[in-house]
Design an enzyme around this catalytic site. Structure first.
Site, PDB file in Angstrom:
ATOM      1  N   SER A  12       0.843  -1.195   0.000  1.00 52.60           N
ATOM      2  CA  SER A  12       0.000   0.000   0.000  1.00 52.60           C
ATOM      3  C   SER A  12       0.876   1.242   0.000  1.00 52.60           C
ATOM      4  O   SER A  12       1.704   1.425   0.905  1.00 52.60           O
ATOM      5  CB  SER A  12      -0.886   0.024   1.244  1.00 52.60           C
ATOM      6  OG  SER A  12      -1.414   1.337   1.398  1.00 52.60           O
ATOM      7  N   HIS A  37      -1.335  -1.317  -4.220  1.00 49.83           N
ATOM      8  CA  HIS A  37      -2.601  -0.973  -3.557  1.00 49.83           C
ATOM      9  C   HIS A  37      -2.627   0.530  -3.272  1.00 49.83           C
ATOM     10  O   HIS A  37      -1.689   1.085  -2.697  1.00 49.83           O
ATOM     11  CB  HIS A  37      -2.698  -1.768  -2.257  1.00 49.83           C
ATOM     12  CG  HIS A  37      -3.996  -1.634  -1.529  1.00 49.83           C
ATOM     13  ND1 HIS A  37      -5.137  -2.329  -1.884  1.00 49.83           N
ATOM     14  CD2 HIS A  37      -4.341  -0.883  -0.449  1.00 49.83           C
ATOM     15  CE1 HIS A  37      -6.119  -2.023  -1.055  1.00 49.83           C
ATOM     16  NE2 HIS A  37      -5.673  -1.143  -0.162  1.00 49.83           N
ATOM     17  N   ASP A  39      -4.743   3.617  -1.639  1.00 48.57           N
ATOM     18  CA  ASP A  39      -5.777   3.917  -0.649  1.00 48.57           C
ATOM     19  C   ASP A  39      -6.321   5.338  -0.796  1.00 48.57           C
ATOM     20  O   ASP A  39      -5.616   6.315  -0.534  1.00 48.57           O
ATOM     21  CB  ASP A  39      -5.205   3.737   0.764  1.00 48.57           C
ATOM     22  CG  ASP A  39      -5.062   2.275   1.138  1.00 48.57           C
ATOM     23  OD1 ASP A  39      -6.040   1.524   0.985  1.00 48.57           O
ATOM     24  OD2 ASP A  39      -3.963   1.880   1.582  1.00 48.57           O
ATOM     25  N   MET A  41      -8.942   8.075   0.533  1.00 49.50           N
ATOM     26  CA  MET A  41      -9.728   8.395   1.739  1.00 49.50           C
ATOM     27  C   MET A  41     -10.280   9.799   1.651  1.00 49.50           C
ATOM     28  O   MET A  41      -9.610  10.709   1.146  1.00 49.50           O
ATOM     29  CB  MET A  41      -8.848   8.281   2.982  1.00 49.50           C
ATOM     30  CG  MET A  41      -8.167   6.936   3.127  1.00 49.50           C
ATOM     31  SD  MET A  41      -7.273   6.852   4.682  1.00 49.50           S
ATOM     32  CE  MET A  41      -6.453   5.264   4.499  1.00 49.50           C
ATOM     33  N   HIS A  70      -8.484   1.222  -3.700  1.00 50.71           N
ATOM     34  CA  HIS A  70      -9.390   0.963  -2.574  1.00 50.71           C
ATOM     35  C   HIS A  70     -10.048   2.283  -2.184  1.00 50.71           C
ATOM     36  O   HIS A  70      -9.390   3.164  -1.622  1.00 50.71           O
ATOM     37  CB  HIS A  70      -8.548   0.395  -1.411  1.00 50.71           C
ATOM     38  CG  HIS A  70      -9.310   0.120  -0.165  1.00 50.71           C
ATOM     39  ND1 HIS A  70      -8.677  -0.144   1.038  1.00 50.71           N
ATOM     40  CD2 HIS A  70     -10.646   0.060   0.105  1.00 50.71           C
ATOM     41  CE1 HIS A  70      -9.584  -0.348   1.971  1.00 50.71           C
ATOM     42  NE2 HIS A  70     -10.786  -0.220   1.439  1.00 50.71           N
ATOM     43  N   MET A  72     -12.160   4.429   0.055  1.00 50.64           N
ATOM     44  CA  MET A  72     -12.765   4.586   1.381  1.00 50.64           C
ATOM     45  C   MET A  72     -13.460   5.941   1.376  1.00 50.64           C
ATOM     46  O   MET A  72     -13.022   6.897   2.047  1.00 50.64           O
ATOM     47  CB  MET A  72     -11.678   4.484   2.462  1.00 50.64           C
ATOM     48  CG  MET A  72     -11.179   3.055   2.650  1.00 50.64           C
ATOM     49  SD  MET A  72      -9.563   2.968   3.434  1.00 50.64           S
ATOM     50  CE  MET A  72      -8.529   3.203   1.999  1.00 50.64           C
ATOM     51  N   MET A 141     -11.297  -6.261   5.533  1.00 50.30           N
ATOM     52  CA  MET A 141     -10.504  -5.331   6.351  1.00 50.30           C
ATOM     53  C   MET A 141     -10.194  -6.007   7.684  1.00 50.30           C
ATOM     54  O   MET A 141     -11.104  -6.450   8.393  1.00 50.30           O
ATOM     55  CB  MET A 141     -11.282  -4.038   6.626  1.00 50.30           C
ATOM     56  CG  MET A 141     -11.566  -3.170   5.416  1.00 50.30           C
ATOM     57  SD  MET A 141     -10.124  -2.601   4.488  1.00 50.30           S
ATOM     58  CE  MET A 141      -9.109  -1.848   5.747  1.00 50.30           C
ATOM     59  N   ASP A 177      -6.664  -6.652   4.115  1.00 56.02           N
ATOM     60  CA  ASP A 177      -6.114  -5.296   4.221  1.00 56.02           C
ATOM     61  C   ASP A 177      -6.073  -4.844   5.668  1.00 56.02           C
ATOM     62  O   ASP A 177      -7.110  -4.632   6.297  1.00 56.02           O
ATOM     63  CB  ASP A 177      -6.988  -4.343   3.388  1.00 56.02           C
ATOM     64  CG  ASP A 177      -6.336  -2.977   3.213  1.00 56.02           C
ATOM     65  OD1 ASP A 177      -5.211  -2.786   3.708  1.00 56.02           O
ATOM     66  OD2 ASP A 177      -6.967  -2.109   2.570  1.00 56.02           O
TER      67      ASP A 177
HETATM   68  C1  DX5 Z   1      -6.131   1.116   5.915  1.00 58.54           C
HETATM   69  C2  DX5 Z   1      -5.726   0.949   4.479  1.00 58.54           C
HETATM   70  C3  DX5 Z   1      -4.651  -0.058   4.312  1.00 58.54           C
HETATM   71  C4  DX5 Z   1      -3.375   0.333   4.984  1.00 58.54           C
HETATM   72  C5  DX5 Z   1      -2.686  -0.897   5.434  1.00 58.54           C
HETATM   73  O1  DX5 Z   1      -7.208   1.950   5.994  1.00 58.54           O
HETATM   74  O2  DX5 Z   1      -6.831   0.554   3.686  1.00 58.54           O
HETATM   75  O3  DX5 Z   1      -4.441  -0.371   2.944  1.00 58.54           O
HETATM   76  O4  DX5 Z   1      -2.504   1.054   4.181  1.00 58.54           O
HETATM   77  O5  DX5 Z   1      -1.569  -0.531   6.161  1.00 58.54           O
HETATM   78  P1  DX5 Z   1      -0.814  -1.539   7.127  1.00 58.54           P
HETATM   79  O6  DX5 Z   1      -0.362  -2.685   6.289  1.00 58.54           O
HETATM   80  O7  DX5 Z   1       0.300  -0.731   7.680  1.00 58.54           O
HETATM   81  O8  DX5 Z   1      -1.811  -1.978   8.162  1.00 58.54           O
HETATM   82 ZN    ZN Z   2      -6.492  -0.340   1.614  1.00 61.33          ZN
END
Ligand code: DX5
Ligand code: ZN
Length: 227
Positions: A12, A37, A39, A41, A70, A72, A141, A177
């Protein structure tokens, strides 16, 4: 050819240097990343803000493997076209993010991307039972989404096994994840996961100038799964 359930590590970029995504992606792919990956947000669905479709578009040319986005965000629907146009291979939305997930998944496929559905730790496997023919990936998750570096929630492992048996022969990836490390990875791999997202566990100790630790970290996760 049978569906690819081999183990894939998806670093990620939430744990990468935000000022240097292009080089970070090239470095981690050269060190053995299978997917990247990404992320996204919104500060609304989750209590943190990262970036949007323009950043995805800017980093796309640096990704040679698979761009796994991904989302969010809530609502997701108004932004699906833009994320698909950014070049995402997979677009994953949260089942908790809207009332019309079925329509959202249709929109993702309609825009030419593969469709993923993510479940928060508090959401049961049954929430996606009616969506199995609509998805290419289910993301379990194993932390509450919003931040990297959180602790793996062990009670989610059972849900992975439940989803694996629900899926049967369908060509659907199970992605994990949150909190994936060499200690937790074997648990979810044994339960049926094939894509393991890892942020802090991959990027720790390395940098663009010194990327070898990225490879060591990826290999440590795979070795722990005996793969
Ligand atoms: C969390 C993200 C993950 C995050 C994982 O909200 O969706 O993808 O980056 O990070 P680690 O592997 O450090 O838990
Ligand atoms: Zn993620």
């Amino acid at each position: 050819m049978s569906f690819d359930r081999s183990l894939k590590i998806a670093p990620s970029i939430l744990s990468a240097d935000f000022a240097n995504f292009g080089q970070e992606i090239q470095a981690v792919e050269a060190q053995g990343a299978d997917w990247i990956h990404v992320d996204v947000m919104d500060g609304h669905f989750v209590p943190n803000i990262t970036f949007g479709p323009d950043t995805c578009k800017a980093i796309r040319p640096h990704i040679k493997t698979v761009m796994d986005v991904h989302l969010m965000i809530a609502p997701a629907d108004p932004y699906i076209e833009a994320f698909a146009a950014s070049g995402a291979d997979y677009i994953t939305v949260h089942v908790e993010a809207g009332a019309h997930t079925h329509r959202t998944l249709q929109a993702i496929r309609g825009a030419g991307a593969k469709a993923g559905i993510a479940l928060n730790p508090g959401t049961p496997a049954s929430a996606v039972a009616s969506l199995l023919d609509m998805v290419d990936l289910i993301c379990v998750m194993t932390v509450n989404p919003g931040f990297g570096g959180q602790k793996f929630i062990h009670s989610c492992v059972e849900k992975v096994a439940e989803l694996r048996s629900m899926i049967g022969d369908r060509p659907i990836h199970i992605e994990i994840d949150g909190g994936v490390t060499p200690e937790t990875a074997p648990l979810v791999r044994a339960a049926g996961a094939d894509v393991l997202v890892a942020g802090s566990a991959v990027f720790k100790g390395g940098s663009v100038a010194d990327p070898a630790p990225y490879g060591e970290n990826i290999r440590a996760i795979k070795a722990a799964c005996k793969e």
